[in-house]
Design an enzyme around this catalytic site. Structure first.
Site, PDB file in Angstrom:
ATOM      1  N   GLY A  82       0.790  -1.222   0.000  1.00  0.00           N
ATOM      2  CA  GLY A  82       0.000   0.000   0.000  1.00  0.00           C
ATOM      3  C   GLY A  82       0.826   1.278   0.000  1.00  0.00           C
ATOM      4  CG  HIS A 317       9.843  -9.503 -43.737  1.00  0.00           C
ATOM      5  ND1 HIS A 317      11.001  -9.138 -44.377  1.00  0.00           N
ATOM      6  CD2 HIS A 317      10.221 -10.277 -42.692  1.00  0.00           C
ATOM      7  CE1 HIS A 317      12.025  -9.690 -43.744  1.00  0.00           C
ATOM      8  NE2 HIS A 317      11.581 -10.372 -42.721  1.00  0.00           N
TER       9      HIS A 317
HETATM   10  P1  TTP Z   1      -1.347   1.147  -7.863  1.00  0.00           P
HETATM   11  O1  TTP Z   1      -1.486   1.518  -9.310  1.00  0.00           O
HETATM   12  O2  TTP Z   1      -2.552   1.159  -7.021  1.00  0.00           O
HETATM   13  O3  TTP Z   1      -0.666  -0.291  -7.729  1.00  0.00           O
HETATM   14  P2  TTP Z   1       0.349  -0.994  -8.669  1.00  0.00           P
HETATM   15  O4  TTP Z   1       1.339  -0.046  -9.245  1.00  0.00           O
HETATM   16  O5  TTP Z   1       0.937  -2.142  -7.909  1.00  0.00           O
HETATM   17  O6  TTP Z   1      -0.542  -1.556  -9.891  1.00  0.00           O
HETATM   18  P3  TTP Z   1      -1.592  -2.780  -9.882  1.00  0.00           P
HETATM   19  O7  TTP Z   1      -2.740  -2.367  -9.015  1.00  0.00           O
HETATM   20  O8  TTP Z   1      -1.947  -2.898 -11.325  1.00  0.00           O
HETATM   21  O9  TTP Z   1      -0.858  -3.995  -9.371  1.00  0.00           O
HETATM   22  O10 TTP Z   1      -0.243   2.047  -7.166  1.00  0.00           O
HETATM   23  C1  TTP Z   1      -0.290   3.448  -7.152  1.00  0.00           C
HETATM   24  C2  TTP Z   1       1.114   3.974  -6.970  1.00  0.00           C
HETATM   25  O11 TTP Z   1       1.660   3.598  -5.711  1.00  0.00           O
HETATM   26  C3  TTP Z   1       2.077   3.473  -7.990  1.00  0.00           C
HETATM   27  O12 TTP Z   1       2.932   4.541  -8.300  1.00  0.00           O
HETATM   28  C4  TTP Z   1       2.832   2.377  -7.292  1.00  0.00           C
HETATM   29  C5  TTP Z   1       2.823   2.826  -5.863  1.00  0.00           C
HETATM   30  N1  TTP Z   1       2.771   1.747  -4.876  1.00  0.00           N
HETATM   31  C6  TTP Z   1       3.875   1.535  -4.063  1.00  0.00           C
HETATM   32  O13 TTP Z   1       4.899   2.223  -4.188  1.00  0.00           O
HETATM   33  N2  TTP Z   1       3.800   0.555  -3.129  1.00  0.00           N
HETATM   34  C7  TTP Z   1       2.698  -0.231  -2.974  1.00  0.00           C
HETATM   35  O14 TTP Z   1       2.688  -1.117  -2.089  1.00  0.00           O
HETATM   36  C8  TTP Z   1       1.563   0.002  -3.834  1.00  0.00           C
HETATM   37  C9  TTP Z   1       0.326  -0.834  -3.708  1.00  0.00           C
HETATM   38  C10 TTP Z   1       1.654   1.008  -4.760  1.00  0.00           C
END
Ligand code: TTP
Length: 410
Positions: A82, A317
């Protein structure tokens, strides 16, 4: 002021393009997504702290230890999922000043940060976020505002109009106390939006800036095509640094990188961007909103339209590549064709994390992972994904998604 850029996510929804690399280094208009974020943060910060985890070495290798002369530091996300966990991981690095946080997988213009900083300072706030108004908030959290302050963030409000949170924040170091108290959310993550709700409950002043320019949250493959189209439409300059043979037609704006050769009979209608050391033509047709990376080969009797072809890939091609995303190191066999339109003209649906999702597009071709090779005369249905490092034998009709590392024969 420092910027914390969140780049530890797995990018599950963007598979197969994230099979072996984090989404923030995928190139759109031939540049890694995270660099656009950093470029727009650049005027306001003196250091970048990148929170990494999944395939972190590839981010470090891509960005190095400085960006435009400003230092780039990497911190590994602490155990737990998260955005709140991700922000917490930067605790020892931000010092005792306020700091900006931005998701590394979004696109915004510099005004978003300008407005964020001025709202934070004007309101003498404890935190601030950037909001954008949408008619339909079903894909977003709804941010409730009252008398110039954020008063709450509501997850999954349904199909209602209102302000969405864009994933760009300004915090003081006291945010870490609230992160420590943030509970696990329903989807099993520690979310920074829950942290902000805790701050509001504790009487902290959360200001906001309303942003109305272009923004893209790159979650699903077609978001890459939308961003590519936007960047080529609004930012591309006509510039030919390579060689264009007599008999090739180039309709501006087209950017062609050093060492690229465009051979006679190629017909290129801009906006189109082609990287370095690529070979284009003879006798091919490249239509608007196409980005072709470095060391690519687009050969005889090939048509490419509204697509992203990443570095070191070949359509040599008799290929048609329409509304498609082709990863790095891909080779399309002669006669490999992507279909991009259904006969019933309904929207193309794509399987995302096991569920079919409406892409909202009538036209969407293939999403081909890195290192894929196709044989001659392969046909690919609209919206199908081919997992990275798969081999598709000659004459195969790809009518379903192919997992990574699979060999498919007739
Ligand atoms: P998300 O787009 O919610 O998560 P994700 O990048 O893992 O993609 P998916 O849901 O397709 O698996 O993340 C929002 C932003 O937060 C993104 O820049 C990645 C970052 N993030 C983290 O750095 N750590 C984490 O644990 C999570 C969940 C997200």
């Amino acid at each position: 002021m420092k910027a914390v850029v969140l780049a530890a996510g797995k990018g599950e929804r963007l598979k197969p393009l994230t099979d072996d690399r984090p989404k923030v280094i995928l190139k759109v208009a031939n540049r890694p997504i995270i660099e656009y974020v950093m470029e727009n943060l650049y005027p306001f910060v003196d250091e970048f702290i990148i929170v990494v985890r999944y395939e972190k070495e590839k981010i470090i290798e891509t960005l190095g230890d400085e960006f435009g002369g400003k230092p780039v530091t990497y911190v590994e996300q602490r155990p737990g999922e998260g955005t709140a966990k991700a922000v917490e991981s930067a605790r020892e690095h931000v010092g005792d000043e306020e700091f900006i946080v931005a998701n590394g997988d979004i696109y915004f213009e510099v005004e978003a940060i300008k407005e964020l900083v001025s709202a934070f300072r004007r309101e003498k706030a404890d935190a601030a976020l950037v909001l954008k108004h949408f008619e339909d908030l079903s894909h977003f959290g709804k941010v409730e505002v009252k008398e110039g302050r954020v008063v709450g963030i509501l997850e999954k409000p349904g199909k209602v109009p209102g302000y969405a949170n864009l994933g760009i924040y300004l915090f003081r170091p006291d945010v870490f106390e609230f992160i420590g108290e943030t509970p696990l959310s329903e989807r099993g993550e520690y979310e920074i939006t829950d942290t902000i709700n805790l701050m509001i409950k504790a009487g902290k002043k959360v200001a906001y800036a309303v942003y109305s320019d272009y923004w893209n949250d790159i979650g699903r493959p077609w978001n890459l095509l939308e961003l590519n189209e936007y960047l080529l439409k609004t930012k591309l300059r006509h510039e030919i640094r390579g060689t264009v043979e007599e008999g090739a037609t180039i309709i501006p704006p087209v950017e062609i990188g050093e060492g690229t050769v465009v051979r006679s009979g190629a017909y290129i209608i801009g906006p189109v961007k082609i990287g370095r050391n690529s070979r284009v033509g003879p006798n091919c047709f490249i239509r608007p909103y196409t980005s072709i990376g470095d060391n690519c080969h687009i050969g005889n009797a090939v048509e490419v339209k509204n697509s992203i072809i990443m570095d070191n890939s070949n359509a040599p091609h008799l290929n048609y590549v329409g509304d498609s995303i082709i990863g790095e190191n891909v080779n399309l066999g002669a006669g490999t064709i992507t279909a991009n339109l259904r006969h019933d003209r309904t929207n193309i649906k794509v399987e995302i994390k096991g569920k079919l999702e409406d892409s909202g597009r009538h036209k969407l071709g293939a999403i081909i992972g890195h290192g894929v090779k196709t044989g001659i005369n392969v046909s690919i249905y609209p919206g199908r994904k081919i997992g990275s490092h798969s081999l598709i034998g000659p004459g195969v009709v790809v009518d379903r998604n192919v997992p990574p590392g699979t060999m498919v024969l007739l």
